[in-house]
Motif scaffolding. Structure first.
Motif, short mmCIF file in Angstrom:
data_model
loop_
_atom_site.label_atom_id
_atom_site.label_comp_id
_atom_site.label_asym_id
_atom_site.label_seq_id
_atom_site.Cartn_x
_atom_site.Cartn_y
_atom_site.Cartn_z
N HIS A 214 0.84 -1.20 0.00
CA HIS A 214 0.00 0.00 0.00
C HIS A 214 0.88 1.25 0.00
CE1 HIS A 214 -3.88 -2.01 0.66
NE2 HIS A 214 -3.17 -2.88 1.35
N ILE A 215 0.64 2.15 -0.97
CA ILE A 215 1.49 3.34 -1.14
C ILE A 215 0.59 4.55 -1.37
CG2 ILE A 215 3.30 4.42 -2.50
CD1 ILE A 215 4.17 1.61 -3.37
N PRO A 216 0.72 5.59 -0.54
CA PRO A 216 -0.07 6.79 -0.80
C PRO A 216 0.63 7.69 -1.82
CG PRO A 216 1.15 7.07 1.23
CD PRO A 216 1.48 5.68 0.72
N VAL A 217 -0.15 8.37 -2.63
CA VAL A 217 0.36 9.34 -3.59
C VAL A 217 -0.34 10.67 -3.30
CG1 VAL A 217 0.72 9.91 -6.01
CG2 VAL A 217 0.61 7.51 -5.30
N PHE A 218 0.39 11.61 -2.71
CA PHE A 218 -0.20 12.90 -2.37
C PHE A 218 -0.28 13.76 -3.62
CE2 PHE A 218 0.74 11.26 1.69
CZ PHE A 218 -0.03 11.94 2.62
N ILE A 219 -1.48 14.25 -3.87
CA ILE A 219 -1.74 15.02 -5.10
C ILE A 219 -2.18 16.42 -4.68
CG2 ILE A 219 -3.12 15.15 -7.20
CD1 ILE A 219 -3.34 12.10 -7.07
N GLY A 220 -1.21 17.32 -4.64
CA GLY A 220 -1.46 18.70 -4.22
C GLY A 220 -0.15 19.37 -3.89
N ALA A 221 -0.20 20.66 -3.59
CA ALA A 221 1.02 21.40 -3.29
C ALA A 221 0.63 22.71 -2.61
CB ALA A 221 1.84 21.66 -4.55
N ASP A 222 1.65 23.54 -2.32
CA ASP A 222 1.42 24.81 -1.65
C ASP A 222 0.42 25.67 -2.40
OD1 ASP A 222 3.42 23.94 0.00
OD2 ASP A 222 4.83 25.56 -0.44
N HIS A 223 -0.64 26.06 -1.71
CA HIS A 223 -1.62 27.01 -2.22
C HIS A 223 -2.19 26.59 -3.58
CE1 HIS A 223 0.81 29.94 0.43
NE2 HIS A 223 -0.25 29.52 1.09
N HIS A 224 -2.29 25.27 -3.78
CA HIS A 224 -2.87 24.74 -5.02
C HIS A 224 -4.36 24.46 -4.82
CE1 HIS A 224 1.06 24.54 -6.66
NE2 HIS A 224 0.83 23.59 -7.56
N ALA A 225 -5.13 24.78 -5.81
CA ALA A 225 -6.52 24.35 -5.84
C ALA A 225 -6.57 22.84 -6.06
CB ALA A 225 -7.26 25.06 -6.95
N ALA A 226 -7.72 22.25 -5.76
CA ALA A 226 -7.87 20.81 -5.90
C ALA A 226 -7.59 20.36 -7.34
CB ALA A 226 -9.29 20.39 -5.50
N HIS A 227 -6.95 19.22 -7.46
CA HIS A 227 -6.71 18.62 -8.79
C HIS A 227 -8.05 18.56 -9.53
CE1 HIS A 227 -5.82 15.63 -11.87
NE2 HIS A 227 -4.52 15.77 -11.60
N PRO A 228 -8.08 18.97 -10.79
CA PRO A 228 -9.38 19.11 -11.47
C PRO A 228 -10.12 17.81 -11.74
CG PRO A 228 -7.56 19.54 -12.98
CD PRO A 228 -6.96 19.44 -11.62
N ASP A 229 -9.42 16.66 -11.81
CA ASP A 229 -10.14 15.43 -12.18
C ASP A 229 -9.39 14.22 -11.63
OD1 ASP A 229 -11.87 13.61 -13.20
OD2 ASP A 229 -11.84 14.41 -15.26
N VAL A 230 -9.46 14.02 -10.35
CA VAL A 230 -8.79 12.87 -9.73
C VAL A 230 -9.41 11.54 -10.17
CG1 VAL A 230 -8.29 11.73 -7.52
CG2 VAL A 230 -7.95 14.20 -7.77
#
Length: 879
Positions: A214-230
């Motif tokens: 099991h491996i998490p993949v963090f999708i985001g960064a400093d002051h980023h809006a949510a990823h548009p289509d996870v």
């Protein structure tokens, strides 16, 4: 590896204030949240979003968009939006352990109101972590955690999953972020053509470190809006990597799956060393040092003065001041944000922190004043209506949970005349005699002589709820006297009687504090000002001598707010020119002198040295007048203990650290700093020889291989981030000028120095007791308008070798009194709370005041016994 399960964790890391002030980033965050809510509502496959582990972001958003509260609650309750467990993401080494507990208490309360808390202690960007981190998590029912900085790059730290054990042996399962941190998956596109090239550099490092499937993949960064289509990203990854599975997961779901059958690597101690892995940025501990000292003073006043007094007053039938305390704690904890209190933020942010601290100080003053009045049953309105003149009274309070007596200092005011405010009327201004020599008289009729330390004319305003303030011209008089024994957390009172008496009373001169030339001495120690501007200290008990203590030195600093960097060819400057010495107090209770000198015309120093008649500590005030940019001012204390480790206070305990001796060439990413954080004290000891330095709260120190302690007084730097530092190549933040981080003008440092032994250090509670005596002494509250007072009979004592008082506070819910201590030793400790009055019940709880277990009351309800395991935090609720 095949059969892997990747957990996509959509998130943002939202620095609430940093290179821009909070208002600017809050305005941007409103649009980000509006968009996020709409995405989550429109697409059930966008299962969840991690809101950076801090509930203050929801508070900021709902302050602007209260109409969206229902939407937020629904998303939190259904697990779509993960909030908490922190109130703000703090720097975890500058606030005290109790400060971090209050942060988590506020986060828990907010999350519960919203619908549920993330049960993962999420610390993605803190500049290192204290050894009590696992303890904090478990004290709030949290078994999982995430960190980045402070871990990695050393042998045995190659994996991603750890079982981190705290000093008390409590453990958390910890997932360590990769070198790229929480933004490793931020650039993954929901586009089939571009995804192949983007996925490989993400997958490789994650799989290389994986402990399990099991491996998490963090999708985001400093002051980023949510990823548009996870959801589409998940589907495209599944097509691209068909031998692996992909899920959009909550962070707690990842941990629940990952721990099943996993074998995390063992981990223990503090996490402050990741110099080959990720920037650790420990240079922040000396940045904007005056601001950090002000924060510590506010936290100390709130946690150890206002909160205990409010709790005791409520228990005695007074007003419930918990709403005001919460207001103060929220303002203070908002200052814990890691960039704000770390000092690596814009000057606008530093001004905002100063403003918050001003609010906290004002709230603390009101809570203390009202609570003291409740405890002694003083009603200012009733006092004004009495025909008889007032009976000015000095109320004594003991902030420690042990009986104390001895030399203390208090301020009293003596009426001179009215100062009318408003248009002239028929009122005839009163006049008084002002100062006349006086002594104190205790409630049992004993006369207590005083030593006058200072006297000046000032004004004082007496407030009452149903009257206009009464403003008077007064003589402000600072006095020293030998206080009678005051019970633990208890009260005493004394009035005034006119007439001078010898301050030493009937005691022999040998029991007093004396001034001899440039020396101060008492029964325990002698301290002398040396020609260098340092202090010579002679421990008259052990015969040990120390030379050149607290010698001030000035060196260059070419760094930025994140990192210290010595200039090329740097040379230290020390006291130059004449040292002007003036006696301030001649004894017999308090002896003191001041020394004034300059260093290279860049720094003006005023050193005040104070010795009490009954104490082995040298109390010092260092006023620093900074007239230059780009340098660092420190105080050096040679101990003569080369080869030993220094022991520094930390959250709920202490940590031993050897000197840092490294070759910078071995650390091309970032040169390890030689400095370290401390709370309350740092000590170096070997056998009978040892020296401890005490401060009211947080400070930065260095322990050198030759056995010198250096305490940072200030760092003066003028850039938020620089890219040209040999100690840390590359920008750690945005390039912003920070002229206020040069710390121009005057600032004050309070310290105390005492000789200590190995036996005292190993006792666990000896150094914290000395710290209490220095910075939480017996307190005097002067009530010039007092009538007949009736102090509440408070007597609460903590017993047990090695046990240290941590908190006395009102319970979060209901009427109980919360008593918290910790075991500062490696030994199991038998402890007891003893009460002067009967208590009805006692329950042992976690720091979050949950998981209650009833305790047996002994001695007719006046004793509660418990056992504290080594380094364990013990919280007890009594009613």
């Amino acid at each position: 590896m095949t059969g892997l399960i990747f957990h996509l964790i959509p998130h943002t890391h939202w620095d609430r204030e940093w290179y821009l002030p909070r208002a600017a980033l809050q305005a941007r965050f409103v649009g980000v949240m509006d968009d996020l809510i709409e995405r989550l509502q429109a697409d059930p496959a966008y299962r969840s979003f991690l809101l950076d582990g801090q509930t203050v972001l929801v508070e900021d958003y709902l302050r602007v968009r209260p109409d969206r509260e229902g939407d937020v609650r629904t998303l939190v309750k259904t697990g779509r939006l993960q909030v908490g467990p922190w109130y703000v993401l703090p720097d975890e080494q500058i606030p005290s352990g109790e400060g971090l507990v209050r942060n988590l208490l506020l986060g828990a309360a907010d999350a519960e109101r919203l619908g549920g808390r993330l049960d993962v202690l999420y610390s993605p960007d803190a500049f290192g972590h204290p050894p009590a981190w696992p303890t904090l998590a478990r004290e709030f029912g949290i078994r999982y955690g995430v960190v980045w900085r402070g871990l990695g790059g050393e042998a045995g730290q190659e994996r991603d999953l750890y079982r981190w054990r705290g000093l008390d042996e409590k453990e958390v399962v910890l997932w360590h972020l990769p070198r790229a941190g929480y933004e490793i998956g931020a650039a993954l596109p929901a586009d089939a053509e571009r995804l192949f090239a983007a996925w490989a550099p993400v997958r490789g490092p994650l799989v290389q470190r994986a402990t399990g499937k099991h491996i998490p993949v963090f999708i985001g960064a400093d002051h980023h809006a949510a990823h548009p289509d996870v959801p589409r990203l998940r589907d495209l990854l599944a097509e691209l990597d068909p031998q692996s599975a992909f899920r959009v997961s909550r962070l707690d779901e990842f941990f629940q799956a990952a721990v099943d059958g996993a074998k995390p690597a063992p981990l223990a101690g503090e996490l402050r060393w990741s110099y080959r892995y990720a920037w650790t940025l420990q240079g922040v501990h000396g940045t904007r040092a005056p601001l950090k000292r002000r924060y510590s003073a506010a936290e100390l006043a709130l946690g150890r003065l206002a909160e205990p007094l409010a709790a005791l007053a409520r228990r005695a039938g007074g007003r419930d001041r918990r709403p005001v305390l919460e207001l103060a704690w929220r303002a203070l904890v908002r200052s814990q944000f890691h960039d704000a209190i770390g000092g690596c933020a814009s000057d606008d942010v530093a001004r905002a922190v100063e403003s918050r601290l001003t609010s906290v100080e004002a709230l603390v003053g009101e809570v203390v004043r009202g609570s003291v009045r409740d405890l002694v049953h003083h009603d200012p309105d009733a006092a004004r209506s009495l025909a008889a003149p007032p009976s000015p009274t000095l109320v004594l309070w003991n902030p420690a949970a042990r009986p104390r007596r001895g030399v203390m200092i208090a301020d009293v005011t003596l009426f001179r005349r009215d100062v009318p405010v408003g248009p002239a009327g028929e009122r005839v201004p009163r006049h008084g005699q002002g100062y006349r020599p006086f002594a104190l008289v205790t409630s049992d009729g004993h006369t207590v002589p005083v030593q006058v330390l200072d006297r000046r004319v000032g004004t004082e305003r007496l407030d009452a709820a149903h009257h206009y303030p009464d403003q008077d011209e007064v003589d402000e008089v600072r006095i020293a006297f030998r206080a009678p024994s005051v019970p633990g957390l208890g009260l005493a009172s004394a009035g005034l009687t006119v007439g001078a008496t010898a301050a030493g009373g009937a005691r022999p001169a040998a029991e007093g504090a004396l001034v001899k030339g440039r020396s101060l001495l008492n029964h325990w120690i002698e301290v002398a000002l040396e020609p260098t501007g340092g202090l010579g200290l002679h421990d008259r008990r052990s015969g040990q001598r120390f030379a050149d203590l607290l010698r001030i030195e000035d060196g260059g600093d070419a760094g930025d707010t994140y990192s210290y960097c010595p200039p090329t060819g740097d040379r230290l400057g020390r006291a130059s020119g004449p040292i002007k010495v003036r006696r301030l107090a001649a004894g017999p209770l308090v002896a003191a002198f001041e020394a004034r000198f300059e260093i290279r015309r860049r720094v003006g120093i005023r050193l005040v040295v104070i010795l009490y008649a009954d104490s082995p500590m040298v109390r010092c005030i260092i006023d620093v007048d900074n007239r230059a940019p780009w340098h660092r001012v420190r105080a050096r204390l040679p101990t003569g203990l080369a080869g030993a480790s220094a022991v520094a206070g930390t959250a709920f305990g202490a940590v031993a650290r050897p000197p840092v001796a490294i070759d910078p060439a071995d650390y091309p990413l970032e040169t390890p700093v030689r400095t370290a954080p401390a709370h309350g004290f740092v000590a170096a000891v070997s056998g009978a020889r040892g020296l401890a330095v005490f401060a009211p709260g947080f400070f930065e120190y260095e322990w050198t291989p030759r056995g010198d302690l250096l305490v940072t007084l200030l760092r003066a730097v003028g850039e938020l981030s620089r890219s040209d530092l040999p100690t840390r190549p590359g920008h750690a933040g945005w390039s912003v000028a920070t002229p206020l981080a040069q710390c121009p003008g005057s600032s004050r440092v309070e310290l105390a120095v005492a000789p200590v032994s190995q036996a005292e250090l190993e006792r666990g509670d000896a150094l914290p007791s000395l710290w209490e005596d220095a910075f939480l002494p017996l307190r005097g509250f002067w009530l010039r308008d007092a009538a007949q007072l009736a102090p509440a009979p408070v007597d609460i004592t903590l017993e047990g070798s090695g046990l240290v008082l941590s908190a006395v506070k009102p319970a979060q819910q209901g009427s109980p009194l919360v008593l918290r201590c910790y075991n500062a030793t490696d030994r199991k400790a038998a402890g007891a709370w003893r009460f002067g009055e009967t208590v009805k019940s006692a329950h042992r709880v976690r720091a979050d005041e949950r998981e209650s277990v009833a305790l047996v009351l002994e001695g007719r309800g006046k004793t509660v016994r418990f056992v504290a395991e080594p380094h364990e935090v013990v919280t007890i609720l009594v009613t």
